[in-house]
Design an enzyme around this catalytic site. Structure first.
Site, short mmCIF file in Angstrom:
data_model
loop_
_atom_site.label_atom_id
_atom_site.label_comp_id
_atom_site.label_asym_id
_atom_site.label_seq_id
_atom_site.Cartn_x
_atom_site.Cartn_y
_atom_site.Cartn_z
N ASN A 64 1.05 -1.31 0.45
CA ASN A 64 0.20 -0.30 -0.31
C ASN A 64 1.09 1.32 -0.34
O ASN A 64 1.59 1.30 0.80
CB ASN A 64 -0.78 -0.04 1.20
N ASN A 91 4.83 4.32 -10.43
CA ASN A 91 3.56 3.90 -11.38
C ASN A 91 2.23 4.53 -10.86
O ASN A 91 1.73 4.87 -11.20
CB ASN A 91 3.97 2.53 -12.06
N SER A 143 1.76 12.98 -16.45
CA SER A 143 0.29 12.72 -17.35
C SER A 143 0.27 13.51 -18.33
O SER A 143 1.34 15.12 -17.67
CB SER A 143 -0.64 12.57 -17.13
N TYR A 156 -7.22 15.66 -10.55
CA TYR A 156 -6.55 14.54 -11.18
C TYR A 156 -4.96 15.22 -11.62
O TYR A 156 -3.85 15.10 -11.80
CB TYR A 156 -7.05 13.60 -12.28
#
Length: 255
Positions: A64, A91, A143, A156
């Site tokens: 975790n 990742n 991203s 996000y």
């Protein structure tokens, strides 16, 4: 043929599926020993089984990434298994659809814990093992959402901008030790997360097609295409690249 990651030991978080699993496979193909971690026990076990069937040297650790004890154990297990590590791939991450107007604290804390805190904890506990290790590097999954803004993905985007900041600041800190730190910035990639995003925007083939049409190459990315870039950054061929943000986005950010 000797792979370009021979003698590398690569630790990958969120490796049970999607880009993480594709990265583990690519690194294995390139000759690396691979430590895969994920919170989903069943998916992690299946990923490990598949990689071992392909003949790769892989070790699976349930982790975790929001729990510092788990992260510390992940790296202890990697060292116990292989004696050293050269590369970490941060990742693991999650996605949520939201706007500034629909912001809520519970969702904020959940995504920030995984997408930001998880990257920082993993980096913190890896650094002592990476110091003094020739050719060591950290690769963060940001991203294109860490480079631009779009509607409906407020939280996000916030977290991926944070990953960009972590990448740049850590690269500055760790350059003196020869540790390279870079971020890969995928466009929308054909994974479960992409399906979640598409569904959040209304779902259906028309929404998917609209996303595909937004890319110069007319399609979404494939996990293995992101993994190819990660593998390159992990290799000694990228020995003079640090602090970089590398879009792998079919030309999306070029427009």
């Amino acid at each position: 043929m000797v792979g370009r990651l021979k003698d590398k030991v690569v630790v990958i978080t969120g490796a049970a599926q999607g880009i993480g699993f594709a990265t583990a496979k690519k690194c294995g193909q390139e000759g690396a020993k691979v430590v895969i971690s994920d919170f989903n026990v069943e998916k992690l076990q299946e990923a490990s089984r598949q990689l071992q069937l392909d003949g790769f040297d892989v070790h699976a650790v349930v982790c975790n990434i929001t729990d510092e004890e788990h992260i510390a154990k992940l790296y202890e297990e990697a060292i116990k298994k292989y004696g050293y590590i050269t590369t970490i791939v941060n990742n693991a991450g999650i996605f949520v659809n939201n706007t500034a107007e629909t912001f809520d604290v519970i969702t904020f804390e959940k995504i920030a814990n995984i997408n930001i805190k998880g990257v920082m904890l993993s980096t913190k506990h890896a650094i002592p093992y990476l110091k003094g290790q020739e050719g060591s590097s950290i690769i963060n999954l940001a991203s294109i959402s860490g480079m631009i803004g779009t509607k409906n993905h407020n939280l996000y985007i916030m977290t991926k901008h944070a990953v960009v900041g972590i990448t740049r600041s850590t690269a500055v800190e760790l350059g003196q030790y020869g540790i390279r730190v870079n971020a890969v910035c995928p466009g929308l990639t054909d994974t479960n997360m992409a399906e979640q995003l598409i569904e959040g925007d209304g779902g259906g083939q028309s929404i998917r097609q609209a996303y595909e049409n937004a890319y110069l190459l007319g399609r979404l990315g494939r996990p293995e295409e992101i993994a190819n870039t990660i593998s390159f950054l992990a290799s000694n061929e990228a020995s003079f690249i640090t602090g970089a943000l590398i879009p792998v986005d079919g030309g999306y950010t070029a427009t």
